[in-house]
Enzyme design. Structure first.
Site, PDB file in Angstrom:
ATOM      1  CG  ASN A 192      -2.162  -0.858   1.028  1.00 51.18           C
ATOM      2  OD1 ASN A 192      -2.646  -1.010  -0.093  1.00 51.18           O
ATOM      3  ND2 ASN A 192      -2.660  -1.427   2.098  1.00 51.18           N
ATOM      4  CG  ASP A 194      -8.360  -1.368  -2.405  1.00 56.01           C
ATOM      5  OD1 ASP A 194      -7.960  -1.701  -1.277  1.00 56.01           O
ATOM      6  OD2 ASP A 194      -8.967  -0.302  -2.639  1.00 56.01           O
ATOM      7  CD  GLU A 220      -2.705  -7.053   6.610  1.00 58.27           C
ATOM      8  OE1 GLU A 220      -1.757  -6.875   7.381  1.00 58.27           O
ATOM      9  OE2 GLU A 220      -3.626  -6.232   6.470  1.00 58.27           O
TER      10      GLU A 220
END
Length: 399
Positions: free
Chosen positions: A270, A279, A304
């Site tokens: 990220n 995503d 996650e």
């Protein structure tokens, strides 16, 4: 007095149909993705317009008014067939339906303009509408949905078909119909027609309104249990369905295996490539887990972190599944992630012992997952024992 009675009969079905159309419109406004509800709204609106034109031609003339009104009746029933077929998940029988409409309207036009004969018009229209209902019943019986409300819809369509075929014949036999001219509004024909339409409109509408309400409740419940990004179950949904699977497996004496998975260094993905790429990584990994099959309970239980509960699956099969997903994912190409960046995941696998509940089973699988993380990630670890001091076996990553 007669005028008031005729007016009441003339407005009875249009007003009722408008009320039912409004009810379906309100339900559709609440969940606009259910387009079949909008079709039902238009269906009842067409019925209201058709019955209005049966009594008031608005200057178009009786013949034109009757052609348009009956065309609206056929169109309304076609919308009904399309709506219930869509709801039931079966193909809409367009060709057969249009053939019935063409035959019914053809008979109407022939007995209206070529050879004027009122009973011929009545039987042409009613038998055409009845044939449409039979087609609907035959198609709905192909659906895999078998709940009580689904069966009620099929029953209502079948009863409506019987009404279209039997009612005109009974009225003609018992009261007689003048072949030269249509009956008055207070005649047995129009009274039985108005009454049957009113009764069946209410019965079918109440059945469909109940079906729509139940569909809405089920959809809202599914949404509350589903992760919007991965389309997997969220933690709440996973725990509820997993508990049910464990109970059923305990009764059947079937083995159950739980796989926990965690994406390695997901925060760095990220941070380096953006949340949109992160995503997409979630979506790709979720798709891999869904290969567990339709009987498995698959959920995203954390940012996650994922869980897969596989009934009728032993520890060896669970390990092989985890290893297959691990190898496939580490070679995954995700848009936005440079080719040199390797995506990996760690797995913990635990087989159920006896009547073990979900919480201790997840604890053992989580302990195995933690060992995989400690071992350098990108690996599968297995929990063998039920006791808190569990032992683990490491499966090293393929070189």
């Amino acid at each position: 007095m007669a005028v008031s009675q005729d007016l009441f009969i003339s407005l009875l079905n249009p007003v009722l149909s408008i009320v039912l159309s409004t009810a379906f419109f309100v339900l559709w406004s609440f969940r606009r993705e259910n387009r079949y509800v909008l079709q039902l709204c238009i269906c009842y609106l067409a019925v209201a317009t058709g019955f209005t034109l049966q009594s008031f031609d608005f200057g178009a003339g009786p013949a034109v008014s009757k052609v348009i009104s009956n065309l609206l009746f056929f169109g309304a029933l076609l919308l009904f067939v399309a709506a219930v077929a869509t709801r039931q998940g079966v193909r809409v029988p367009w060709v057969a339906s249009l053939v019935c409409i063409a035959a019914g309207m053809g008979g109407l036009l022939w007995f209206l303009f070529v050879q004027p004969y009122f009973p011929g018009r009545v039987f042409s229209v009613n038998y055409g509408l009845g044939a449409l209902c039979i087609i609907a019943v035959m198609r709905l019986r192909q659906s895999s949905r078998r709940s009580v409300i689904d069966r009620m819809i099929v029953l209502m369509a079948g009863l409506r078909a019987a009404d279209f075929f039997i009612r005109p014949l009974l009225v003609a036999l018992l009261s007689g119909v003048d072949a030269g001219r249509p009956p008055y509004l207070h005649s047995p024909y129009w009274l039985t027609t108005s009454l049957s339409v009113m009764v069946f409109s209410l019965l079918i509408a109440l059945t469909l309104l109940t079906a729509v309400a139940l569909d809405t409740i089920n959809e809202l419940q599914a949404e509350s249990e589903t992760d919007a990004l991965s389309k997997l179950l969220n933690r709440r949904g996973f725990e509820q369905k997993a508990a049910s699977v464990l109970q059923r497996s305990a009764r059947n004496g079937a083995s159950v295996t739980l796989v926990l998975a965690d994406l390695d260094h997901f925060k760095s993905v990220n941070d380096r490539f953006g949340h949109a790429v992160g995503d997409q990584v979630i979506v790709e990994f979720a798709a891999r887990l869904q290969a567990a099959g339709s009987r498995a309970v698959v959920g995203r239980i954390g940012g996650e972190e994922f869980a897969v509960l596989m009934p009728s699956t032993d520890l060896v099969a669970g390990r092989l599944f985890a290893e297959t997903v691990r190898e496939a994912f580490c070679s995954e190409t995700v848009e936005g992630v440079p080719p040199g960046v390797k995506l990996t995941a760690s797995f913990g696998v635990a087989g159920r012992f006896g009547g073990e509940e979900l919480a201790p089973l997840m604890l053992r699988a989580d302990e195995a997952l933690y060992k995989a993380k400690q071992n350098g990630r990108d690996s599968v670890r297995i929990s063998f024992q039920r006791q808190p001091m569990a032992t683990y076996m490491e499966l090293p990553a393929a070189s």
